[in-house]
Write a protein that holds these residues in place. Structure first.
Motif, PDB file in Angstrom:
ATOM      1  N   ILE A  18      72.953  81.717  81.074  1.00 24.64           N
ATOM      2  CA  ILE A  18      72.498  80.827  82.137  1.00 24.64           C
ATOM      3  C   ILE A  18      71.680  79.701  81.517  1.00 24.64           C
ATOM      4  O   ILE A  18      70.699  79.949  80.809  1.00 24.64           O
ATOM      5  CB  ILE A  18      71.656  81.590  83.180  1.00 24.64           C
ATOM      6  N   LEU A  19      72.103  78.486  81.778  1.00 24.24           N
ATOM      7  CA  LEU A  19      71.364  77.304  81.343  1.00 24.24           C
ATOM      8  C   LEU A  19      70.674  76.718  82.568  1.00 24.24           C
ATOM      9  O   LEU A  19      71.304  76.547  83.613  1.00 24.24           O
ATOM     10  CB  LEU A  19      72.309  76.268  80.734  1.00 24.24           C
ATOM     11  N   THR A  20      69.393  76.399  82.454  1.00 21.62           N
ATOM     12  CA  THR A  20      68.648  75.899  83.605  1.00 21.62           C
ATOM     13  C   THR A  20      68.261  74.431  83.413  1.00 21.62           C
ATOM     14  O   THR A  20      68.383  73.877  82.328  1.00 21.62           O
ATOM     15  CB  THR A  20      67.362  76.712  83.832  1.00 21.62           C
ATOM     16  N   MET A  21      67.762  73.832  84.489  1.00 25.35           N
ATOM     17  CA  MET A  21      67.328  72.441  84.455  1.00 25.35           C
ATOM     18  C   MET A  21      66.035  72.257  83.669  1.00 25.35           C
ATOM     19  O   MET A  21      65.699  71.155  83.290  1.00 25.35           O
ATOM     20  CB  MET A  21      67.124  71.912  85.883  1.00 25.35           C
ATOM     21  N   ASN A  22      65.274  73.308  83.456  1.00 24.78           N
ATOM     22  CA  ASN A  22      64.014  73.172  82.725  1.00 24.78           C
ATOM     23  C   ASN A  22      64.123  73.686  81.290  1.00 24.78           C
ATOM     24  O   ASN A  22      63.171  74.215  80.740  1.00 24.78           O
ATOM     25  CB  ASN A  22      62.867  73.859  83.477  1.00 24.78           C
ATOM     26  N   ASP A  23      65.317  73.506  80.718  1.00 26.60           N
ATOM     27  CA  ASP A  23      65.578  73.819  79.304  1.00 26.60           C
ATOM     28  C   ASP A  23      65.418  75.291  78.924  1.00 26.60           C
ATOM     29  O   ASP A  23      65.235  75.614  77.776  1.00 26.60           O
ATOM     30  CB  ASP A  23      64.704  72.954  78.378  1.00 26.60           C
ATOM     31  N   LYS A  24      65.469  76.178  79.909  1.00 27.75           N
ATOM     32  CA  LYS A  24      65.461  77.604  79.592  1.00 27.75           C
ATOM     33  C   LYS A  24      66.900  78.080  79.522  1.00 27.75           C
ATOM     34  O   LYS A  24      67.750  77.654  80.295  1.00 27.75           O
ATOM     35  CB  LYS A  24      64.699  78.387  80.655  1.00 27.75           C
ATOM     36  N   GLU A  25      67.134  78.967  78.560  1.00 28.73           N
ATOM     37  CA  GLU A  25      68.461  79.556  78.412  1.00 28.73           C
ATOM     38  C   GLU A  25      68.306  81.068  78.379  1.00 28.73           C
ATOM     39  O   GLU A  25      67.478  81.594  77.642  1.00 28.73           O
ATOM     40  CB  GLU A  25      69.116  79.072  77.120  1.00 28.73           C
TER      41      GLU A  25
END
Length: 182
Positions: A18-25
Motif C-alpha cells: 500500500i502506497l499512501t499520499m503521505n509517503d508511507k509504504e
C-alpha cells in the motif's frame, strides 16, 4: 481491484503493498473500508479486523491513491462518437468566459469510464484552447450516473489560451484575434 460497496458494508483488503499520499509504504498492509470510506490503513499486524468485515487478500498487488487529472476535456469531448460529442470549444467568439463545462458533460462518456478503470478518480475538465477565454472548468469524480452527484466543485477555474490556437481559429474565420497582439 474494483470495489462497489453498499451501506453498512465493511471490507478489509489485506497483505498487499500500500502506497499512501503521505509517503508511507506498507509492504504487507491492510486497508479497512466502511460504507465506501477508508477508515484505517497500516501494517497487517497492526490493524484489528472486525468479525463482520469481508476480507480480501491482495497479496502481490499494489494499492495506490486515486490519481487526479487537472487538465482534461474528458466528458465534454466524448470518446469514440465523433463530432456529436465534441463540446469543448464554442468557436463563435474569442471571449466565452460565461460558458460552463458542467453544462456539456455527458456522465456516460466512455472517456470517464476509461479514466476510472485506469486509476483516475478525479478530474478537472474544461473548455479547449480555441478561444482566448474559453469558459469555466469543473472538478468532478469520474464515477457516477448523474453529473450532479459527480461534482466536487464548480467552477474551479477559467480557461485562458494565448497564441497559436486562438490565432489559428480566428484567422481562419477572418476575424480577430488573428495575431498575438490581438
Amino acid at each position: 481491484l474494483k470495489l462497489f460497496l453498499i451501506n453498512d458494508t465493511m471490507l478489509a483488503l489485506v497483505k498487499g503493498t500500500i502506497l499512501t499520499m503521505n509517503d508511507k509504504e506498507y509492504d504487507e498492509g491492510t486497508i479497512l473500508i466502511q460504507n465506501g470510506k477508508i477508515k484505517k490503513v497500516g501494517e497487517y499486524e497492526d490493524i484489528e479486523i472486525p468479525e463482520e468485515a469481508e476480507v480480501k487478500e491482495i497479496e502481490g498487488r499494489t494499492v495506490i491513491p486515486g490519481m487526479i487529472d487537472i487538465h482534461t476535456h474528458v466528458g465534454i469531448d466524448e470518446e469514440g462518437i465523433g463530432w456529436e460529442g465534441q463540446d469543448y470549444n464554442e468557436m463563435i467568439d474569442p471571449v466565452t468566459h460565461h460558458l460552463r463545462a458542467l453544462d456539456g458533460i455527458n456522465p456516460r462518456d466512455k472517456g470517464l469510464k476509461d479514466a476510472l478503470n485506469n486509476g483516475i478518480t478525479t478530474i478537472m475538465t474544461g473548455p479547449g484552447s480555441a478561444n482566448v477565454l474559453g469558459g469555466q472548468s469543473v472538478a468532478i469524480k469520474t464515477k457516477g450516473q448523474n453529473i450532479d452527484d459527480m461534482v466536487i466543485k464548480e467552477p474551479v477555474g477559467i480557461k485562458g489560451a494565448f497564441g497559436e490556437n486562438p490565432k489559428r481559429v480566428y484567422s481562419e474565420k477572418d476575424q480577430s484575434p488573428s495575431t498575438r497582439m490581438a
